[in-house]
Design a protein around this motif. Sequence first.
Motif, short mmCIF file in Angstrom:
data_model
loop_
_atom_site.label_atom_id
_atom_site.label_comp_id
_atom_site.label_asym_id
_atom_site.label_seq_id
_atom_site.Cartn_x
_atom_site.Cartn_y
_atom_site.Cartn_z
N ALA A 1 0.83 -1.20 0.00
CA ALA A 1 0.00 0.00 0.00
C ALA A 1 0.87 1.25 0.00
O ALA A 1 0.57 2.23 -0.70
N ALA A 2 1.94 1.23 0.79
CA ALA A 2 2.84 2.38 0.81
C ALA A 2 3.49 2.57 -0.56
O ALA A 2 3.66 3.70 -1.04
N LYS A 3 3.82 1.48 -1.23
CA LYS A 3 4.42 1.56 -2.56
C LYS A 3 3.45 2.16 -3.57
O LYS A 3 3.83 2.91 -4.47
N ALA A 4 2.15 1.82 -3.41
CA ALA A 4 1.15 2.29 -4.36
C ALA A 4 0.50 3.61 -3.96
O ALA A 4 -0.32 4.16 -4.70
N GLY A 5 0.84 4.11 -2.78
CA GLY A 5 0.26 5.36 -2.32
C GLY A 5 -1.19 5.23 -1.88
O GLY A 5 -1.98 6.16 -1.98
N ILE A 6 -1.54 4.05 -1.36
CA ILE A 6 -2.91 3.80 -0.92
C ILE A 6 -2.99 3.90 0.60
O ILE A 6 -2.18 3.30 1.32
N THR A 7 -3.94 4.67 1.10
CA THR A 7 -4.18 4.77 2.54
C THR A 7 -5.13 3.66 2.96
O THR A 7 -6.24 3.55 2.43
N LEU A 8 -4.70 2.86 3.89
CA LEU A 8 -5.49 1.71 4.31
C LEU A 8 -6.49 2.08 5.41
O LEU A 8 -6.20 2.91 6.28
N ARG A 9 -7.64 1.45 5.35
CA ARG A 9 -8.64 1.59 6.41
C ARG A 9 -8.67 0.30 7.22
O ARG A 9 -8.55 -0.79 6.68
N TYR A 10 -8.86 0.47 8.52
CA TYR A 10 -8.89 -0.67 9.43
C TYR A 10 -10.28 -0.78 10.03
O TYR A 10 -10.84 0.20 10.54
N GLU A 11 -10.84 -1.97 9.98
CA GLU A 11 -12.23 -2.17 10.37
C GLU A 11 -12.50 -1.79 11.83
O GLU A 11 -13.56 -1.29 12.16
N GLU A 12 -11.52 -2.00 12.71
CA GLU A 12 -11.76 -1.74 14.13
C GLU A 12 -10.95 -0.57 14.65
O GLU A 12 -11.04 -0.23 15.81
N GLY A 13 -10.15 0.04 13.76
CA GLY A 13 -9.28 1.09 14.28
C GLY A 13 -9.22 2.32 13.41
O GLY A 13 -8.21 3.01 13.37
N GLY A 14 -10.28 2.62 12.67
CA GLY A 14 -10.28 3.82 11.85
C GLY A 14 -9.22 3.78 10.79
O GLY A 14 -9.00 2.77 10.15
N TYR A 15 -8.53 4.90 10.61
CA TYR A 15 -7.53 5.02 9.55
C TYR A 15 -6.12 4.99 10.09
O TYR A 15 -5.19 5.39 9.40
N ASN A 16 -5.92 4.53 11.31
CA ASN A 16 -4.61 4.59 11.93
C ASN A 16 -3.86 3.28 11.75
O ASN A 16 -4.13 2.31 12.44
N PRO A 17 -2.91 3.23 10.84
CA PRO A 17 -2.17 1.97 10.60
C PRO A 17 -0.88 1.87 11.39
O PRO A 17 -0.08 1.00 11.13
#
Length: 634
Positions: free
Chosen positions: A91-107
């Motif tokens: 995801a970091a390589k592709a510039g994609i921000t990941l969403r986490y089902e139980e933790g919002g957007y904090n990876p």
Amino acid sequence: MAGRINDDDVKAVRDAVPIDAVVSEYLQLRNAGGGNLKGLCPFHDEKSPSFQVSPSKGLFHCFGCQEGGDTIAFVMKIDHLSFSETVERLAAKAGITLRYEEGGYNPSHQRGERIRLVEAHKAAAQFYVEQLDSPEAEIGRKFLAGRGFDQAAAAHFGVGYSPAGWDHLTRYLRGKGFSDRELITSGLSQDGRRGPIDRFRGRLMWPISDTSGEVVGFGARKLRDDDNGPKYLNTPETAIYKKSQVLYGIDLAKKDIAKASRAVVVEGYTDVMACHLAGITTAIATCGTAFGGDHIKILRRLLMDNGSARVIFTFDGDSAGQKAALRAFEDDQKFAAETYIAIAPDNMDPCDLRLAKGDEAVRDLVEPRTPLFEFALRQIVGRYDLETPAGRGAALDEAAPVVARIKNSSSQHEVAVQLAGMLGILDTQFVVKRVAQLARWARDRGDRGPAPAPTRGGPQHQQGRPSAGPSGPALHLRSPAHRTERELLKLALQRPALVAPAFDAYGVDEFTAPPYAAVRQCIAEAGGAERGLAGTREYLVGVLGAAPDDTVRKLVTELAVEVFHGKSIDEAYAGEHLVKVRLRAVDRRINDVQGSLSRLGSNVAPDHLAAAQNEVWVLQQYSQSLRNNGADAL
């Protein structure tokens, strides 16, 4: 803590990062036809490419070790990451921000260990680069300038400086959120009396990257006389840094190595810099260890073992350099590439040569001239008094087996003639015949020399043999499959030159009889059939030594002495059996996958169904190629 990664984001990552682009960071890929690419498998050692990538389907499959899957599976396997760590990296390589089902957007929470260690090294590398501009680092800048490297050169290679204080980096990384345990585990810090302190202090720093370009370690050069440490200090072995598996400069050189089918192996960091700045952008170096088998595997994946590949070693002409060259020669036959040695005038290394004579002299140095085997022969011959018949005979006894190891028969003959000239033996044909005789002994035991003692009884007694190794159908010699597997194992043990290296790409599970699977495993643990090319006796000792019990050991000796069923035991005969065993394994796999899908019916998940259908299609294509092209399809 961060929860499960959103499924749509996982799919987005999988779609956004082309599998061929990711795989190409680790090995060279070439056209395999039908829109597929092929290369040497990074998961097992092989000489013929059986690893295929389908960019259009986002899948890979190795027909040798049966590893397969998508981009995520590939990165998980090759870099030993968890699923989440892999998705986060891609995801970091592709510039994609990941969403986490139980933790919002904090990876950022609970990241995997490897990811954290890599992040720590990335931060450390940037810290060291910034410190190179400090007043304290003037001694480091002078060192670089004295070796012909300006600020731009230092920046290109990411060279930095570690402050002389006790814990400058440690405090900096703590401020970035890294724990003391992570700092110790990374090798960037070490235990002190009052807590972690910097491992590297007051030194010039070279970042060491893996093939994907991630910093995994450092090489640190002593600058001050009051530094009681070694001249060069490297990162200790960690989860991400194994000195036998890294090559300095490989991240910068890999594309040009693959493009030019050429690699230049030098001895130090400054030598790599000098070569690259002189236009030799295929230069790499080991990191505080001798060039060995794992390094060869890295280069072979990039060189693809094509006939024009070249590997040039540069070593100092002193005794240490000569020993290093001879150690490299011990592994020479693991390359399909031609290997050469380059020694600069006055024993200068590439860095000193560039300073003294300029870039052109460095480029001239690494032009292939002296084959590594020729250098090795001269080192051997030089130890004997060639003025006496006894000295010439002793030199021939030691040197002839070296020449016999050369696989290409025409090259072997030519080098044998050269050896006669080195020794001053006028009867050239005597030397040629001696080398040819040794080569035949290496290819075929032919009842010369002591052989493993045969077991009582022959094939007719095999049916009642207790099973050994993996579970499967009992050994039954009326089975065509078992007869073929038996004959192929006999070839691998008695005539390894006829089946290597193709045989070594065969998995244990391609042998359906458990006793035969156990013997196949023994051959693999002994170094593969290719090990037999150097000497059948030692090879068989290794196979026997790998046997888990007397039952398997007896079967090995039996197969090693049993006569063949064919009239002409040649390449055609070996190819026929290689194809039959592989073809049956491929067809079994097709049936297994199709049977599994049939049993599951409509309960098959869409992703699983697509992957299974793709696997069946790839296997069917391979099966047809085997039927049409025989051994050429292996």
